[in-house]
Design an enzyme around this catalytic site. Sequence first.
Site, PDB file in Angstrom:
ATOM      1  N   ARG A 199       0.839  -1.191   0.000  1.00 32.29           N
ATOM      2  CA  ARG A 199       0.000   0.000   0.000  1.00 32.29           C
ATOM      3  C   ARG A 199       0.875   1.242   0.000  1.00 32.29           C
ATOM      4  NH1 ARG A 199      -4.669  -1.695   4.443  1.00 32.29           N
ATOM      5  NH2 ARG A 199      -5.639  -3.295   3.178  1.00 32.29           N
ATOM      6  N   ARG A 206       2.434   1.044  10.335  1.00 36.73           N
ATOM      7  CA  ARG A 206       1.882   1.391   9.030  1.00 36.73           C
ATOM      8  C   ARG A 206       3.011   1.355   7.996  1.00 36.73           C
ATOM      9  NH1 ARG A 206      -3.022   3.758   8.106  1.00 36.73           N
ATOM     10  NH2 ARG A 206      -3.173   4.429  10.276  1.00 36.73           N
ATOM     11  N   GLU A 222      -6.328  -0.738  15.685  1.00 38.45           N
ATOM     12  CA  GLU A 222      -6.930  -1.684  14.742  1.00 38.45           C
ATOM     13  C   GLU A 222      -5.946  -2.781  14.347  1.00 38.45           C
ATOM     14  OE1 GLU A 222      -8.160  -2.016  10.085  1.00 38.45           O
ATOM     15  OE2 GLU A 222      -8.086  -0.002  10.968  1.00 38.45           O
ATOM     16  N   SER A 282     -10.101  -5.796  10.265  1.00 38.20           N
ATOM     17  CA  SER A 282     -11.339  -5.176   9.811  1.00 38.20           C
ATOM     18  C   SER A 282     -12.108  -6.232   9.028  1.00 38.20           C
ATOM     19  CB  SER A 282     -11.019  -3.961   8.933  1.00 38.20           C
ATOM     20  OG  SER A 282     -12.171  -3.200   8.683  1.00 38.20           O
ATOM     21  N   ARG A 313       1.047  -6.207  12.625  1.00 39.63           N
ATOM     22  CA  ARG A 313       0.373  -5.561  13.765  1.00 39.63           C
ATOM     23  C   ARG A 313       0.190  -6.549  14.912  1.00 39.63           C
ATOM     24  NH1 ARG A 313      -3.695  -0.678  12.111  1.00 39.63           N
ATOM     25  NH2 ARG A 313      -2.255   0.351  10.668  1.00 39.63           N
TER      26      ARG A 313
END
Length: 430
Positions: free
Chosen positions: A262, A277, A349, A352, A391
């Site tokens: 990403r 991230r 988070e 999801s 994560r």
Amino acid sequence: MHDIRLIRETPAAFDAALARRGLAPLSSEILALDEDRRAKILAAETAQADQNRASKEVGAAKARGDEAEFDRLRALVAEKKAEIARLTAEAAEEDDRLRRMLLEIPNLPLGEVPDGKDEEDNVEIRRWGSPRTFDFQPLEHFDIPAVKPGMDFETAAKLSGSRFVVLKGAVIRVHRALAQFMLDTHIAEHGLTETWTPVLVKEEAMYGTNQLPKFAEDSYQTTNGWWLIPTSEVTLTNTVAGDIVDEAKLPIRMTAHTQCFRSEAGSAGKDTTGMLRQHQFEKVEMVTICTPDTALAEHERMTRCAEAILEKLGIPYRTIVLCTGDMGFGAQKTHDLEAWLPGQNKYREISSVSTCGTFQARRMNARFRPASGGKPEHLATLNGSGLAVGRCLIAVLENGQQADGSVDLPAALHPYLGGKTRIAADGTLV
């Protein structure tokens, strides 16, 4: 993508659902374009009928020696041919405009999704585990002495720039163990089928799972047109693109461990320290393909699959339902799992899980053949992290840190680490 027939039948409801996402009404613009497009198609069909009729009469006029009528009919045929070409081209152009418009409109939230503007309006629905009480100030993952030898941001920056990391030694072994543990749990206990997919995909695959056209800047494209996947949701979901699946074969439940990429274009300045991230990361993804009437039950099931991973690792977490203003583009409803990170003293988070209804299936033209018979219908699709491996590594390291700089590792990982139970303060696995 949205069903144009549904917009025609219930324009007010469509606009009301968009308003819940903070968007202006669009049904009037959509329906005006749709009506003009259909009018041109009808006009082209009428002109075609006129051309066919005139073509038949040309021969008869010639046979009876009526040259004036023959010339008139031949000119009419040519006129209608040109008219058909013009109307067909205009209708095709408007059809393309309509499709592009529909591709850029987000999915409609289910009625049960809470209204809200942003993450502050999300609603917690349950919580598991209690954050550990430390007798020292807990550190963020990258500052833990046991972790420092195995988490190298400087070398990664030299190789690739910011938002990359080089993992080595004990840290990468725990990272690999986490991915293997997640896969084994999903396969053996949750009934998911392990799948290995490419990380380079065609453009139409990215359209199918709504990364394109709206979010092109968030992904990477190669010079020859392939796209690097931001998640294996793209590949797993697109396995049924263009297919008609027998209902008896549903649900299809898959899991895959892949590299993901990403650009994080929309996250400039966020989480710039550590590996929370990154541009390149790994995820164990879950995807379910099912009938629309079973999608909500599958959503709850998939959420529990992700929660079970955190519970087995002993990581405290909370489950929230996203409000309309924080929900992703393709989702009808989303559950986020947030793991407790003591180094940040907050929940972050880690998964999801979304149900998309038939939104993606319409884009992919993915359908199923009902067991009761009748015409094929669009499938429902769901996706969720089970979990984001990097994560999860952060959560394991921060929750397991000790006062002497070492890290105690969850018992669930010990079999994947040759019986080793912790990372010593010097970075060795012991």
